[in-house]
Scaffold this active site. Structure first.
Site, mmCIF file in Angstrom:
data_model
loop_
_atom_site.group_PDB
_atom_site.id
_atom_site.type_symbol
_atom_site.label_atom_id
_atom_site.label_comp_id
_atom_site.label_asym_id
_atom_site.label_seq_id
_atom_site.Cartn_x
_atom_site.Cartn_y
_atom_site.Cartn_z
ATOM 1 C CG LEU A 137 8.285 30.676 36.437
ATOM 2 C CD1 LEU A 137 7.266 30.133 35.439
ATOM 3 C CD2 LEU A 137 9.456 29.690 36.561
ATOM 4 C CB THR A 152 15.997 34.934 36.918
ATOM 5 O OG1 THR A 152 15.809 34.598 38.289
ATOM 6 C CG2 THR A 152 16.171 36.438 36.783
ATOM 7 C CB ALA A 170 12.537 33.611 46.094
ATOM 8 C CB SER A 196 25.396 35.744 49.868
ATOM 9 O OG SER A 196 26.515 36.133 49.105
ATOM 10 C CE1 TYR A 219 22.262 38.756 46.360
ATOM 11 C CE2 TYR A 219 24.572 38.737 47.022
ATOM 12 C CZ TYR A 219 23.402 38.058 46.757
ATOM 13 O OH TYR A 219 23.354 36.700 46.911
ATOM 14 C CE LYS A 270 20.126 36.635 49.171
ATOM 15 N NZ LYS A 270 19.312 35.419 49.229
ATOM 16 C CG PHE A 327 32.232 31.243 50.797
ATOM 17 C CD1 PHE A 327 31.343 30.977 51.846
ATOM 18 C CD2 PHE A 327 33.256 32.133 51.026
ATOM 19 C CE1 PHE A 327 31.489 31.577 53.097
ATOM 20 C CE2 PHE A 327 33.416 32.732 52.275
ATOM 21 C CZ PHE A 327 32.533 32.457 53.303
ATOM 22 N NE ARG A 364 34.152 42.198 39.551
ATOM 23 C CZ ARG A 364 33.556 41.012 39.479
ATOM 24 N NH1 ARG A 364 32.842 40.685 38.413
ATOM 25 N NH2 ARG A 364 33.685 40.151 40.465
ATOM 26 N N GLY A 369 35.102 47.295 43.841
ATOM 27 C CA GLY A 369 34.332 46.554 44.848
ATOM 28 C C GLY A 369 34.805 45.131 45.085
ATOM 29 C CG ASP A 370 36.333 41.960 42.301
ATOM 30 O OD1 ASP A 370 35.246 41.471 42.665
ATOM 31 O OD2 ASP A 370 36.821 41.794 41.168
HETATM 32 C C1 WQD Z 1 35.212 35.725 40.895
HETATM 33 C C2 WQD Z 1 36.632 36.228 40.728
HETATM 34 C C3 WQD Z 1 36.788 38.510 39.960
HETATM 35 C C4 WQD Z 1 35.007 37.794 36.045
HETATM 36 C C5 WQD Z 1 29.898 37.319 43.265
HETATM 37 C C6 WQD Z 1 29.128 38.122 44.259
HETATM 38 C C7 WQD Z 1 28.885 37.312 45.476
HETATM 39 C C8 WQD Z 1 28.202 36.024 45.128
HETATM 40 C C9 WQD Z 1 28.949 35.287 44.077
HETATM 41 C C10 WQD Z 1 25.870 35.696 45.023
HETATM 42 C C11 WQD Z 1 36.831 37.653 41.229
HETATM 43 C C12 WQD Z 1 37.360 37.550 38.943
HETATM 44 C C13 WQD Z 1 35.511 37.612 37.315
HETATM 45 C C14 WQD Z 1 35.913 38.150 34.989
HETATM 46 C C15 WQD Z 1 37.731 38.097 36.566
HETATM 47 N N1 WQD Z 1 26.883 36.287 44.687
HETATM 48 N N2 WQD Z 1 36.841 37.775 37.577
HETATM 49 N N3 WQD Z 1 37.235 38.279 35.305
HETATM 50 O O1 WQD Z 1 32.517 38.713 42.624
HETATM 51 O O2 WQD Z 1 33.617 36.742 43.782
HETATM 52 O O3 WQD Z 1 31.179 37.005 43.815
HETATM 53 O O4 WQD Z 1 29.207 36.135 42.960
HETATM 54 O O5 WQD Z 1 24.807 35.628 44.674
HETATM 55 O O6 WQD Z 1 28.097 38.043 46.333
HETATM 56 O O7 WQD Z 1 29.866 39.277 44.589
HETATM 57 O O8 WQD Z 1 32.237 36.326 41.742
HETATM 58 O O9 WQD Z 1 32.465 35.126 39.623
HETATM 59 O O10 WQD Z 1 32.150 37.641 39.578
HETATM 60 O O11 WQD Z 1 34.323 36.710 40.365
HETATM 61 O O12 WQD Z 1 38.929 38.248 36.776
HETATM 62 O O13 WQD Z 1 35.539 38.338 33.831
HETATM 63 O O14 WQD Z 1 36.924 36.272 39.329
HETATM 64 O O15 WQD Z 1 37.594 39.642 40.061
HETATM 65 O O16 WQD Z 1 38.105 37.704 41.802
HETATM 66 P P1 WQD Z 1 32.480 37.302 43.012
HETATM 67 P P2 WQD Z 1 32.714 36.451 40.245
#
Ligand code: WQD
Length: 319
Positions: A37, A39, A81, A124, A148, A152, A176, A287, A289-290
């Site tokens: 619990l 989160t 978890a 993931s 992270y 995984k 995904f 952002r 790392g994207d």
């Molecule tokens: C999606 C797209 C952003 C917010 C993350 C983790 C991954 C997995 C899922 C698991 C990207 C863009 C986002 C915003 C934007 N985790 N964006 N403005 O980064 O693809 O994946 O969550 O547990 O491991 O890395 O997901 O939803 O943050 O972003 O433009 O305010 O939306 O650049 O292209 P992400 P996200």
């Protein structure tokens, strides 16, 4: 095999876990939930689900699982978890290794000691890291770019090696981008992911920041592969049923996606259709790392589990 298989769903009080519990029960399985619990919340679960409040890092975990397995026949563990914030994992990597990898090791040890011989592990797409523009297959290189993603991937290794050594039946689902919910109660609250942020921007009238429009993609914004959490739950049911059928090999590692490249602007346009109202946004810097493109080749899961998604991005936004 008795008629109603029972799964210990670890992390079952979270966003994805509670949908997995719902999916298993709808398919005629039973679920017992173990969750710390930290989160998750008990309110995500039906009142008649047996609930064990415990942490995987509690030294009494072995005793807890053995006592449970003495009382109820447990057919397998669904292990969801984990800590899941990419930026937090960069800030406190030891915590992520301890919780995610340490937690998985402790769970496998306790489950094996309790005589539980099947594990379904939550992985993931973060295990791939920087992918090519092509859909990624399970055989592509795994080069995670965050602690992270590393935890995984390490969890997959631990499960696979333990399975090789002990005969454990196993599957690891690489999710995904998960979005949507089965109901208001099960929605992902306080999320920092794109789909809930788009809806929040529309409601609050505050512009969403689109992280870059100069990526090497058709509309210049990042491509992802969004999957509805109820489809994801169905994939868990299909994997659970494969684990129960000893005539089939262990499913192993499977992508769970739709092979549907969807840009940030596509998500915004879909939200505008669902809401019949504009979604305010502005272009912000990229952002860190994207990756430009993370899309699943989903052919293996279709073949191995006969699973394919039946819901699209519009369905995710409606919920
Ligand atoms: C999606 C797209 C952003 C917010 C993350 C983790 C991954 C997995 C899922 C698991 C990207 C863009 C986002 C915003 C934007 N985790 N964006 N403005 O980064 O693809 O994946 O969550 O547990 O491991 O890395 O997901 O939803 O943050 O972003 O433009 O305010 O939306 O650049 O292209 P992400 P996200």
């Amino acid at each position: 095999m008795h008629s109603r298989p029972t799964w210990l769903v670890v992390g079952g009080a979270g966003y994805i876990g509670s949908h997995v519990v719902r999916g298993l029960r709808a398919a005629g399985h039973a679920a017992v939930v173990l969750d710390d619990l930290s989160t998750g919340s008990r309110g995500r679960l039906p009142a008649d689900v047996e609930f064990v409040h415990a942490s995987l890092l509690d030294p009494r975990l072995d005793a807890v699982l053995s006592a449970l397995a003495d009382r109820r026949s447990i057919d397998g563990v669904v292990h969801l978890a984990a800590k899941k914030s990419v930026p937090e994992s960069v800030a406190v990597p030891l915590y992520y290794y301890e919780q995610n990898v340490g937690g998985s090791v402790a769970l496998l040890r306790a489950a094996t000691a309790a005589g539980i011989g099947r594990v379904l592990y939550s992985s993931s797409a973060a295990v791939y890291g920087e992918t090519s523009a092509e859909p990624v297959t399970e055989d592509d290189p795994t080069l995670p770019t965050s602690p992270y993603g590393e935890t995984k991937l390490a969890g997959e290794w631990v499960v696979r090696r333990h399975a090789e050594a002990t005969g454990l039946r196993w599957a690891a689902l690489r999710y995904f981008n998960v979005a949507g919910s089965a109901s208001e109660r099960l929605a992902d609250r306080g999320a920092t992911n794109l789909v809930p942020l788009v809806m929040r921007a529309a409601e609050a009238g505050e512009p969403l920041s689109v992280f870059g429009d100069d990526w090497p993609t058709p509309d210049g914004t990042c491509l992802r592969d969004y999957v509805h959490v109820e489809d994801l739950a169905d994939a868990h049911v299909a994997a659970a049923e494969a684990l129960l059928d000893h005539a089939r090999p262990s499913p192993g590692v499977l992508n769970v996606g739709r092979n549907e490249p969807t840009s940030v602007l596509d998500v915004i346009a879909a939200a505008e259709r669902v809401l019949d109202a504009p979604v305010p946004y502005r272009i912000a810097p990229r952002r860190r790392g994207d990756p430009a493109c993370v899309v699943a080749d989903a052919s293996r899961i279709a073949k191995v589990l006969d699973w394919r998604a039946s819901r699209d991005v519009l369905d995710m936004l409606r919920r």
